[in-house]
Design a protein around this motif. Structure first.
Motif, PDB file in Angstrom:
ATOM      1  N   GLY A 117      62.589 -14.826  15.114  1.00  0.00           N
ATOM      2  CA  GLY A 117      64.423 -15.282  15.602  1.00  0.00           C
ATOM      3  C   GLY A 117      63.991 -16.024  14.765  1.00  0.00           C
ATOM      4  O   GLY A 117      65.515 -14.878  15.037  1.00  0.00           O
ATOM      5  N   SER A 118      63.918 -17.203  14.008  1.00  0.00           N
ATOM      6  CA  SER A 118      64.408 -17.526  12.481  1.00  0.00           C
ATOM      7  C   SER A 118      65.104 -16.497  11.668  1.00  0.00           C
ATOM      8  O   SER A 118      65.819 -16.915  10.814  1.00  0.00           O
ATOM      9  CB  SER A 118      63.270 -18.680  12.099  1.00  0.00           C
ATOM     10  OG  SER A 118      62.362 -18.860  11.384  1.00  0.00           O
ATOM     11  N   LEU A 119      63.757 -15.553  11.192  1.00  0.00           N
ATOM     12  CA  LEU A 119      64.109 -14.574  10.617  1.00  0.00           C
ATOM     13  C   LEU A 119      65.609 -14.005  10.383  1.00  0.00           C
ATOM     14  O   LEU A 119      66.380 -13.536  10.552  1.00  0.00           O
ATOM     15  CB  LEU A 119      63.733 -14.265  10.613  1.00  0.00           C
ATOM     16  CG  LEU A 119      62.794 -12.961   9.709  1.00  0.00           C
ATOM     17  CD1 LEU A 119      63.150 -13.119   8.188  1.00  0.00           C
ATOM     18  CD2 LEU A 119      61.767 -11.862   9.914  1.00  0.00           C
ATOM     19  N   PHE A 120      65.771 -13.704  11.808  1.00  0.00           N
ATOM     20  CA  PHE A 120      66.587 -12.927  12.447  1.00  0.00           C
ATOM     21  C   PHE A 120      67.990 -13.201  12.148  1.00  0.00           C
ATOM     22  O   PHE A 120      69.596 -13.461  11.916  1.00  0.00           O
ATOM     23  CB  PHE A 120      66.839 -12.509  13.739  1.00  0.00           C
ATOM     24  CG  PHE A 120      66.048 -10.647  14.115  1.00  0.00           C
ATOM     25  CD1 PHE A 120      64.294 -10.886  13.648  1.00  0.00           C
ATOM     26  CD2 PHE A 120      66.391  -9.872  15.318  1.00  0.00           C
ATOM     27  CE1 PHE A 120      63.909  -9.985  14.154  1.00  0.00           C
ATOM     28  CE2 PHE A 120      65.338  -9.219  15.029  1.00  0.00           C
ATOM     29  CZ  PHE A 120      64.611  -9.189  14.918  1.00  0.00           C
ATOM     30  N   VAL A 121      68.109 -14.353  12.534  1.00  0.00           N
ATOM     31  CA  VAL A 121      68.994 -15.701  12.559  1.00  0.00           C
ATOM     32  C   VAL A 121      69.655 -15.536  10.730  1.00  0.00           C
ATOM     33  O   VAL A 121      70.927 -15.374  10.617  1.00  0.00           O
ATOM     34  CB  VAL A 121      69.332 -16.747  12.976  1.00  0.00           C
ATOM     35  CG1 VAL A 121      70.475 -18.279  13.001  1.00  0.00           C
ATOM     36  CG2 VAL A 121      68.963 -17.213  15.011  1.00  0.00           C
ATOM     37  N   ALA A 122      68.539 -15.898  10.278  1.00  0.00           N
ATOM     38  CA  ALA A 122      69.362 -16.188   9.209  1.00  0.00           C
ATOM     39  C   ALA A 122      69.329 -14.917   8.298  1.00  0.00           C
ATOM     40  O   ALA A 122      70.547 -15.118   7.826  1.00  0.00           O
ATOM     41  CB  ALA A 122      67.760 -16.719   7.870  1.00  0.00           C
ATOM     42  N   GLY A 123      68.499 -13.629   8.572  1.00  0.00           N
ATOM     43  CA  GLY A 123      68.771 -12.607   7.806  1.00  0.00           C
ATOM     44  C   GLY A 123      70.223 -12.046   8.828  1.00  0.00           C
ATOM     45  O   GLY A 123      70.458 -11.623   8.002  1.00  0.00           O
ATOM     46  N   GLU A 124      70.750 -12.334   9.594  1.00  0.00           N
ATOM     47  CA  GLU A 124      71.970 -12.228  10.486  1.00  0.00           C
ATOM     48  C   GLU A 124      72.766 -12.523   9.370  1.00  0.00           C
ATOM     49  O   GLU A 124      74.507 -12.071   9.306  1.00  0.00           O
ATOM     50  CB  GLU A 124      72.159 -12.531  11.573  1.00  0.00           C
ATOM     51  CG  GLU A 124      73.117 -11.552  13.055  1.00  0.00           C
ATOM     52  CD  GLU A 124      72.534  -9.938  12.450  1.00  0.00           C
ATOM     53  OE1 GLU A 124      73.959  -9.437  12.349  1.00  0.00           O
ATOM     54  OE2 GLU A 124      71.578  -9.516  12.656  1.00  0.00           O
ATOM     55  N   SER A 125      72.813 -14.512   8.843  1.00  0.00           N
ATOM     56  CA  SER A 125      73.830 -14.216   8.470  1.00  0.00           C
ATOM     57  C   SER A 125      73.925 -14.275   6.244  1.00  0.00           C
ATOM     58  O   SER A 125      75.170 -14.069   5.894  1.00  0.00           O
ATOM     59  CB  SER A 125      74.023 -16.506   8.130  1.00  0.00           C
ATOM     60  OG  SER A 125      72.767 -16.610   8.385  1.00  0.00           O
ATOM     61  N   MET A 126      73.264 -14.040   5.839  1.00  0.00           N
ATOM     62  CA  MET A 126      72.937 -13.619   4.420  1.00  0.00           C
ATOM     63  C   MET A 126      72.920 -11.896   4.898  1.00  0.00           C
ATOM     64  O   MET A 126      74.056 -11.433   3.540  1.00  0.00           O
ATOM     65  CB  MET A 126      70.598 -13.606   4.706  1.00  0.00           C
ATOM     66  CG  MET A 126      70.218 -14.596   4.867  1.00  0.00           C
ATOM     67  SD  MET A 126      70.402 -14.873   3.601  1.00  0.00           S
ATOM     68  CE  MET A 126      69.175 -14.441   2.135  1.00  0.00           C
ATOM     69  N   LYS A 127      73.496 -11.368   6.062  1.00  0.00           N
ATOM     70  CA  LYS A 127      73.851 -10.001   6.187  1.00  0.00           C
ATOM     71  C   LYS A 127      75.450 -10.824   5.797  1.00  0.00           C
ATOM     72  O   LYS A 127      76.126  -9.480   4.988  1.00  0.00           O
ATOM     73  CB  LYS A 127      73.605  -9.527   7.123  1.00  0.00           C
ATOM     74  CG  LYS A 127      72.025  -8.715   7.472  1.00  0.00           C
ATOM     75  CD  LYS A 127      71.927  -7.547   8.061  1.00  0.00           C
ATOM     76  CE  LYS A 127      71.942  -7.737   9.320  1.00  0.00           C
ATOM     77  NZ  LYS A 127      70.896  -6.922   9.992  1.00  0.00           N
ATOM     78  N   VAL A 128      76.077 -11.090   6.496  1.00  0.00           N
ATOM     79  CA  VAL A 128      77.330 -10.872   6.354  1.00  0.00           C
ATOM     80  C   VAL A 128      77.800 -11.235   4.804  1.00  0.00           C
ATOM     81  O   VAL A 128      78.498 -11.411   4.434  1.00  0.00           O
ATOM     82  CB  VAL A 128      77.655 -11.948   7.430  1.00  0.00           C
ATOM     83  CG1 VAL A 128      79.427 -12.127   7.543  1.00  0.00           C
ATOM     84  CG2 VAL A 128      77.590 -11.535   8.853  1.00  0.00           C
ATOM     85  N   PHE A 129      76.799 -13.003   4.322  1.00  0.00           N
ATOM     86  CA  PHE A 129      77.164 -12.923   2.944  1.00  0.00           C
ATOM     87  C   PHE A 129      76.899 -12.568   2.231  1.00  0.00           C
ATOM     88  O   PHE A 129      77.712 -12.748   1.005  1.00  0.00           O
ATOM     89  CB  PHE A 129      76.485 -14.468   3.064  1.00  0.00           C
ATOM     90  CG  PHE A 129      77.438 -15.952   3.673  1.00  0.00           C
ATOM     91  CD1 PHE A 129      78.432 -15.609   3.512  1.00  0.00           C
ATOM     92  CD2 PHE A 129      76.440 -16.386   4.301  1.00  0.00           C
ATOM     93  CE1 PHE A 129      78.946 -17.410   4.416  1.00  0.00           C
ATOM     94  CE2 PHE A 129      76.862 -17.800   5.294  1.00  0.00           C
ATOM     95  CZ  PHE A 129      78.067 -17.914   5.400  1.00  0.00           C
ATOM     96  N   TYR A 130      75.938 -11.492   1.578  1.00  0.00           N
ATOM     97  CA  TYR A 130      75.657 -10.631   1.094  1.00  0.00           C
ATOM     98  C   TYR A 130      75.919  -9.395   0.947  1.00  0.00           C
ATOM     99  O   TYR A 130      75.619  -8.727  -0.009  1.00  0.00           O
ATOM    100  CB  TYR A 130      74.833 -11.151  -0.059  1.00  0.00           C
ATOM    101  CG  TYR A 130      74.498 -12.572  -0.408  1.00  0.00           C
ATOM    102  CD1 TYR A 130      75.043 -12.736  -1.394  1.00  0.00           C
ATOM    103  CD2 TYR A 130      73.921 -13.607   0.389  1.00  0.00           C
ATOM    104  CE1 TYR A 130      74.239 -14.351  -1.967  1.00  0.00           C
ATOM    105  CE2 TYR A 130      73.910 -15.080   0.219  1.00  0.00           C
ATOM    106  CZ  TYR A 130      73.869 -15.141  -1.493  1.00  0.00           C
ATOM    107  OH  TYR A 130      74.007 -16.268  -1.810  1.00  0.00           O
ATOM    108  N   SER A 131      76.467  -8.615   2.118  1.00  0.00           N
ATOM    109  CA  SER A 131      76.428  -7.348   2.428  1.00  0.00           C
ATOM    110  C   SER A 131      75.485  -6.800   2.216  1.00  0.00           C
ATOM    111  O   SER A 131      75.381  -5.741   1.693  1.00  0.00           O
ATOM    112  CB  SER A 131      77.609  -7.225   2.113  1.00  0.00           C
ATOM    113  OG  SER A 131      77.130  -6.950   0.253  1.00  0.00           O
TER     114      SER A 131
END
Lengths: 499, 308, 364
Positions: free
Chosen positions: C314-328
């Motif tokens: 779940g933490s991977l998902f959450v972090a991944g989600e915000s990384m996706k937004v910041f770094y497209s």
């Protein structure tokens, strides 16, 4: 005579079990050399090193007095070593020809086929084997498969032939034929190594004999002429096993009855042919027979994992038609199977789980919804103490137990509660002498408690040691029945003669 | 009439990738390797095919070559994992599907949704113009014909060469093969690699011939359908053509039916190939007793000194 | 010289041996080594995409674990992951490779939506009824492959997977057709009423899906670790031949486990529909099937570890989600990371199960 194959100081272990400890061996050209020993003595392991299947941990292998490195089956073939394994190394749904091309094909496909086809017919003619090269292996009889293996190693140019218990699967007549043929090979100058545990073969056909016990070489290279059967069996077994003759006791009520059982093997051959058996409470019934004569199918039918084609199966007075394993068990039949880690134990689970799995329904370990782990733990601890299962804690994985202790665990489980019938199939295979004795005692004890014990065994000593009544199975039929004490030679004859 | 002509004409294009992937899987499974990762390898083959097509001067040939090279690499890695490191074949296979999807999703962005002209069908005057079967038989792209040649080659290889015999022995009875001096690991690794090449090629075909575009997760379960096809084909190369034609026929039917405007809900049409695959699996289990034809050591790792 | 050393090499052959026993320390270090290796590869990929090391650290560690909002969003993300992880574990334990979790989730969501759409039952009981419908629909979807497997020995990997596509296209058909949102005509289901949504528990965005996950965990833990079914299924998973021979109802256990798996997957569909999306959508199950497999695999199919691994995932998902937004970064990233970690862990098991040994020839 020059030395053909020699081992010096060979060690080999599998995990923590030492299979070979400082083993040595030497066979000459032009002789039939018997390698004698009980199951688990290390004979096959030693010879698997010569055939390149196993790598030794330590030790020297010499061929014709030269140290060699046999680092694979191909290398073994190059050195002229050909081994016929106990379990044939044939691909079942390929033809004889394809199997031999597989081992010794050279060059193109067509050329290989042609050449090998010619070689098969040449060698077959020379040694009087009759094999159809285009027959699919799974349609061949066991002895035909063996001949295929022999032709295969001969085509490979093997000069050192190793045969692992070749007569175990043959009839008397076939065995003699094979052994005579081996003698002819030896006279032609080849070196023949015969792995066996049959004394008879040693005296009738071997020039010299090496005895192994517990992974060690006990006696190397004597001529059987200088030995007596008693001396040799003493070398083989160590301390002489006390064969306590069981005296005949009158039968009690019949608990298991088989009438006219027919059953086919997976390949369509007949396994059980009008097989009849009557088992009484409180007796040990020893069913003697050479392996592969229908014992496995019989055991599987009784366990409920194989269906019979026709016949009557009456257990505790209840007629059954192809019952499920749980039905059979519910009627009080328990089982010590031949393949301990296939049908007897789940090696990856704990001793505790393995100890109680067949007793969960009884209710003594809690309800369906809540198992009483404390009761299970306690029961297991008790079983470990009572059955002297060494090296076991309730939480130990069953795979970590040695063969003998694993078997004691199976016995403890199957004898707990009140079994009406206990089926014991080769219960001491691969066990050391002390574990054997423990198993035998347990079987006798359960009989005296009223259980009917059906002992399926290839080992006549075992049969004689504990049976009240002895039957002989041959080619899927019950060919003789005796009350103890019985005539050993008569039984031996029935086991191997043609029916 | 026109419906039939068109349907027949398009069927091979849908069949070819399935047959190619099935061929690769047959080679795998004949050696005892169960590669459930076909879907992922196809995706990588598709992407690499498109990339090399676009970047290397619009050459379909190069696209196909590099697409299958991608398959070779992934097939080898899969083989290394399951053969040498003896990982669980089911887990590794499923993971490869996601790996393929993830790799193409990460690397593929610049090339996604770029239509290409890809490979064009051949045209032989007169022959191609024969009514109904003309385009079906003589109007396909070159790789369709090559696929048929591959089927013959794979059959010849498996049943008419010693290497093929040895490979089948490894899948049937590795113990026996080993005792006969055949290097079980090497053969399996080889089979995984060659099989990977076919699967990669199949992916490149999807992108360059069938869709003429790369879309994320474009394989749409075709790798899995190919796995079912192998069961249907009972591990025989030529039967894969029959299965391929069956599934290709169904897939080719979908756009045809849509074009004719027959009132069948679109999504039920899209569902058809999967339903058909399920039906075929059940049929194979009931009728062909497929368990008997499967290589005996399929999915089972081999360790020589394995003693229980 | 050269020939001698070559000779030396030839004399020693690497052989593979089955390890009988492995010390806990070695086992753990092999596993940790594999995890670090996998994570290292993932970090390398991220760095290759221009992500900075410091922001990886911040996103994955600081923002997810040391911050109430972070932890709560990890918990929210973990709820369906716990469920799919349990679903996979229950099936995998008996060697039933249920790859059809996504399809079963769709079915669960359909079941819940049917209840919501037709307002079945009184409002107070609406959510429990939705849950029960979801579980039953999930069981229904798993029962086909289960029966095919035990009766006809049809490979469940393929059959469950095919049913994913079939469920997906069925959902598309409904959402583009009869169940299209009547308000905005978008291809998603009609929004659930308030009574049909899982309420928040009152801490950040955490909702009562937590209760569903906890309930499922307790039931699964109890069945697996404490009931007779659990002990029996252990044998079915490890040694099916023996299980059959000692009279265990193997087919029933396999089919039962598969259907239990389907019911939990259905519950996962319910949670997403009733607590996150508030409607049926066709993207709701994306990626959860494989996540479930990964979680169950890394957790060794045990309930307690499943919850822990699901939380980490779940933490991977959450972090991944915000990384996706910041770094497209693309959506595929999370799947790729999971795949790499699974591959390195599964490869490392080789060193747990086997031991490499130098066998020597010719020494005396």
């Amino acid at each position: 005579m020059r030395k053909a194959l020699e081992f010096q100081g060979v060690h080999k272990s599998f995990g923590q079990n030492s299979a070979l400890v400082d083993a040595f061996f030497s066979a000459h050209w032009g002789e039939v050399h018997a390698l004698l020993g009980e199951n688990g003595a290390g004979k096959s392991t030693l010879m698997n090193i010569a055939s390149g299947l196993y790598a030794p941990d330590k030790g020297l292998v010499k061929i014709s007095d030269k140290p060699v490195i046999i680092d694979g089956p191909q290398a073994a073939n190059d050195f002229g070593v050909g081994m016929i394994h106990q379990h044939f190394k044939l691909v079942e749904n390929m033809t004889v020809l394809e199997n031999i091309v597989l081992a010794h094909g050279q060059g193109g496909w067509r050329k290989s086929l042609q050449r090998v086809r010619k070689q098969i017919s040449d060698i077959s003619n020379e040694i009087g084997f009759d094999i159809d090269p285009d027959a699919q292996v799974n349609t061949l009889s066991v002895s035909e498969q063996q001949r295929t293996e022999i032709i295969k190693v001969l085509i490979g140019g093997a000069k050192i032939l190793i045969l692992d218990e070749p007569t175990a699967v043959l009839t008397d007549e076939e065995s003699t034929g094979l052994l005579d043929q081996l003698q002819i090979f030896a006279e032609q100058g080849k070196c023949i190594i015969l792995i066996t545990h049959k004394l008879r073969e040693v005296f009738s056909h071997a020039n010299r004999v090496t005895v192994m016990r517990g992974g060690k070489t006990i006696d190397s290279g004597q001529s059987p002429k200088n030995l007596t059967p008693e001396k040799l069996s003493k070398l083989m077994v160590g301390e002489p096993t006390e064969i306590s003759r069981i005296s005949y006791s009158p039968p009690k009520e019949t608990v298991l009855e088989l009438n006219g059982i027919f059953s086919k093997r997976d390949n369509g051959h007949t396994a059980l042919d009008n097989f009849n058996l009557k088992l009484n409470a409180g007796q040990v019934y020893g069913l003697a027979g050479v392996g592969g004569n229908g014992q496995t199918e019989l055991a599987e039918i009784l366990m409920g994992v194989r269906s019979m084609n026709s016949g009557e199966f009456i257990l505790s007075g209840t007629p059954l038609t192809n019952p499920s394993p749980s039905r059979v068990r519910a009627l009080g039949l328990t089982c010590v199977p031949a393949e301990r880690y296939i049908y007897g134990l789940a090696g990856d689970l704990s001793v505790m789980d393995n100890c109680v799995i067949t007793h969960l329904k009884s209710g003594q370990f809690g309800t369906f919804f809540w198992t009483n782990r404390r009761a299970i733990n306690k029961e297991t601890k008790q079983a470990i103490i009572d059955s002297e299962i060494h090296g076991a804690e309730p939480s130990t994985r069953a795979r970590l137990l040695s063969g003998g202790n694993a078997q004691k665990l199976v016995l403890a489980r199957e004898l707990a509660g009140s079994a009406t019938v206990l089926l014991a199939h080769s219960p001491t295979r691969g066990l050391d002498v002390r574990a054997c004795t423990a198993v035998h005692e347990a079987l006798r004890k359960s009989a005296s408690n009223g259980t009917a014990v059906l002992l399926l065994s290839e080992d006549l000593d075992e049969i004689f040691a504990i049976s009240d009544q002895i039957g002989v199975i041959n080619n899927g039929r019950l060919v003789g029945e005796f009350n103890s004490p019985a005539d050993r030679s008569k039984i031996g004859h029935l086991m191997v003669s043609h029916h | 009439m026109e419906f039939l002509t068109n349907w027949l004409a398009f069927m091979p294009v849908f069949a070819a990738p399935l047959v190619l992937a099935a061929l690769g899987l047959i080679i795998n499974e004949r050696a005892g390797i169960l590669n459930l990762g076909a879907e992922g390898i196809m995706l990588c083959g598709a992407l690499i095919g498109i990339i090399s097509y676009i970047e290397l001067g619009e050459s379909s040939a190069l696209g196909f070559i590099f697409g299958s090279l991608a398959g070779v690499i992934l097939g080898f890695v899969f083989g290394f994992l399951v053969v040498v490191l003896r990982t669980n074949q089911v887990v590794t296979g499923i993971t490869f599907v996601i790996l393929g999807s993830g790799l193409t999703g990460l690397m593929g962005i610049p090339w996604v949704n770029k239509a290409v002209s890809g490979i064009t069908p051949i045209y032989i005057p007169h022959l191609t113009d024969i009514p109904i079967i003309g385009r079906f038989l003589f109007g396909q792209d070159i790789l369709v014909y090559v696929t048929i040649i591959f089927v013959v080659f794979v059959w010849l290889f498996l049943y008419r060469t010693r290497t093929g015999l040895e490979l089948r022995a490894v899948g049937e009875n590795p113990q026996a093969a080993d005792a006969n001096g055949i290097n079980v690991e090497a053969y399996r690794l080889l089979a995984a690699t060659i099989g990977g090449a076919f699967i990669g090629l199949s992916g490149a075909y999807l992108a360059l011939a069938m869709a003429k575009i790369f879309v994320l997760d474009m394989t749409q379960g075709r790798g899995w359908i190919a796995i079912a096809l192998v069961i249907f084909a009972r591990w025989m190369p030529w039967r894969a053509i029959i299965g391929g034609a069956l599934f290709g026929g169904i897939e080719a039917l979908i756009p045809r039916l849509k074009a004719t405007g027959v009132p069948i809900p679109q999504y039920y049409l899209e569902m058809a190939p999967y339903l058909a695959t399920l039906a075929v699996l059940i049929y194979a289990a009931l009728r062909l007793r497929s368990g008997q034809d499967a290589p005996k050591a399929l999915g089972i790792p081999y360790v020589r000194e394995d003693r229980k | 010289m050269i020939s001698i050393s070559l000779n030396f090499i030839r004399r020693r052959r690497l052989t593979i041996e089955v390890r009988q026993r492995i010390s806990l320390g070695l086992h753990v270090s092999i596993l940790l080594g594999a995890l670090f290796f996998g994570i290292g590869v993932c970090i390398a990929i991220l760095l290759g995409r221009g992500v900075e090391l410091s922001s990886i650290y911040e996103e994955f560690i600081v923002f997810t674990f040391f911050d109430s909002a972070g932890i709560s969003s990890v918990i929210v993300e973990s709820i369906p992951l716990v469920l799919v992880g349990l679903a996979a574990a229950v099936a995998f334990r008996v060697n039933f490779w249920n790859i059809g979790i996504e399809g079963q989730m769709f079915m669960g969501a359909i079941g819940a939506s049917v209840v919501a759409l037709f307002d079945i039952g009184p409002e107070i009981l609406r959510l429990p009824i939705m849950f029960i419908f979801a579980a039953i629909f999930g069981i229904f979807w798993a029962s086909g492959p289960a029966i095919l497997k035990v009766r006809l020995n049809v490979n469940e990997v393929i059959s469950t997977l095919l049913l994913n596509y079939i469920a997906y296209y069925f959902v598309l058909n409904q959402l583009f057709g009869p169940w299209k949102d009547p308000r905005d005509k978008f291809p998603h289901g009609e929004q659930y009423d308030i009574a049909e949504r899982l309420p928040a528990i009152g801490w950040e965005q955490v909702h009562y899906g937590v209760a569903v996950a906890a309930f499922s965990f307790i039931v699964v833990w109890w069945i697996i670790e404490r009931s007779r079914f659990g002990i029996s299924s252990r044998f079915v998973g490890v040694n099916p031949k023996m299980a059959l021979a000692v009279g265990l109802p193997v087919s029933t256990i396999v089919a039962g486990s598969a259907m239990a798996s389907g019911s939990i997957a259905g519950a996962a569909g319910f949670v997403i529909a009733a607590a996150t999306e508030y409607r049926l959508t066709f993207t709701m199950a994306a990626g959860y099937g494989f996540s479930g497999i990964v979680i169950a695999f890394l957790a060794g199919n045990r309930p307690i570890t499943t919850v822990i691994v699901a939380f980490l995932m779940g933490s991977l998902f959450v972090a991944g989600e915000s990384m996706k937004v910041f770094y497209s970064l693309p959506d595929a990233l999370v799947g790729l990371i999971q795949a790499i970690i699974v591959l390195s862990v599964t490869a490392s098991e080789f060193f747990v199960r086997y031991r490499l040994r130098l066998a020597s020839f010719g020494d005396t």
